[in-house]
Write an enzyme that holds these catalytic residues in place. Structure first.
Site, PDB file in Angstrom:
ATOM      1  N   GLY A 192      49.090  50.601  60.936  1.00 22.65           N
ATOM      2  CA  GLY A 192      49.947  51.636  61.110  1.00 22.65           C
ATOM      3  C   GLY A 192      49.953  52.493  59.840  1.00 22.65           C
ATOM      4  O   GLY A 192      50.027  53.705  59.997  1.00 22.65           O
ATOM      5  N   CYS A 193      50.170  51.862  58.702  1.00 23.54           N
ATOM      6  CA  CYS A 193      50.082  52.587  57.302  1.00 23.54           C
ATOM      7  C   CYS A 193      48.834  53.467  57.032  1.00 23.54           C
ATOM      8  O   CYS A 193      49.104  54.443  56.517  1.00 23.54           O
ATOM      9  CB  CYS A 193      50.538  51.643  56.476  1.00 23.54           C
ATOM     10  SG  CYS A 193      52.316  50.774  56.669  1.00 23.54           S
ATOM     11  N   THR A 194      47.844  52.642  57.403  1.00 24.68           N
ATOM     12  CA  THR A 194      46.541  53.546  57.265  1.00 24.68           C
ATOM     13  C   THR A 194      46.508  54.760  58.078  1.00 24.68           C
ATOM     14  O   THR A 194      45.995  55.676  57.433  1.00 24.68           O
ATOM     15  CB  THR A 194      45.445  52.568  57.378  1.00 24.68           C
ATOM     16  OG1 THR A 194      45.501  51.572  56.520  1.00 24.68           O
ATOM     17  CG2 THR A 194      44.082  53.091  57.326  1.00 24.68           C
TER      18      THR A 194
ATOM     19  N   ALA B 226      48.884  57.196  56.371  1.00 23.65           N
ATOM     20  CA  ALA B 226      48.283  57.854  55.407  1.00 23.65           C
ATOM     21  C   ALA B 226      47.071  58.881  55.620  1.00 23.65           C
ATOM     22  O   ALA B 226      47.219  59.660  54.854  1.00 23.65           O
ATOM     23  CB  ALA B 226      47.918  56.890  54.327  1.00 23.65           C
TER      24      ALA B 226
END
Length: 160
Positions: free
Chosen positions: A48-50, A53
């Protein structure tokens, strides 16, 4: 214990934290100059964070053209941020809030009581929060909502 949750109309708490480059980043340095899109995320190099970003990366030029600086913040180390930023060619700043102090000052909630939350703030040139969005799963809305507010703020400034 989280302090009061920072919301629309509140002055964004200032901070100075190290970026992935090792340089110190101070929020107040952007006052009067740029709108800041400050996004808190749980962890470098997770799915999710990738996705988040990379979505900010893919829209970065639009944010920059509208006079905004994107800053990502998590409790990961400077080295972790550097590796993450290099791996995905992230053109914006990632700051290391290793003790979670800034997260607490903003009152960013934990998900299920343990996982650091995902919250995006748009902070205008005077340091006032103009938009917040909280969602662990609706990544696109973080970027779309922030970009809409940034464009509106750019338009307001142009017509002032």
């Amino acid at each position: 214990m989280a302090e009061k949750t920072i919301g629309v109309g509140d002055v964004a708490p200032d901070f100075t934290l190290p970026a992935q480059t090792g340089e110190q980043v101070t929020l107040a340095d952007y006052r009067g100059d740029k709108v800041v899109v400050l996004y808190f995320y749980p962890k470098d190099d997770t799915r999710g964070c990738t996705a988040e970003a990379c979505a900010f990366r893919d829209s970065y030029e639009e944010f920059a053209e509208a006079g905004a600086q994107v800053i990502g913040i998590s409790s990961d180390s400077i080295a972790s941020h550097e590796k993450f930023a290099n791996k995905y060619n992230l053109p914006f700043v990632l700051v290391a809030d290793e003790r979670g102090e800034v997260r607490k000052r903003y009152g960013v909630p934990a998900t299920l009581g343990i996982l650091p939350g995902r919250v995006t703030y748009v902070i205008d040139r005077t340091g006032v929060v103009r938009h917040t969005f909280t969602s662990m799963v609706n990544i696109g809305k973080h970027i779309e909502g922030a970009l809409e507010i940034v464009r509106n703020l750019a338009h307001e400034q142009a017509s002032a």
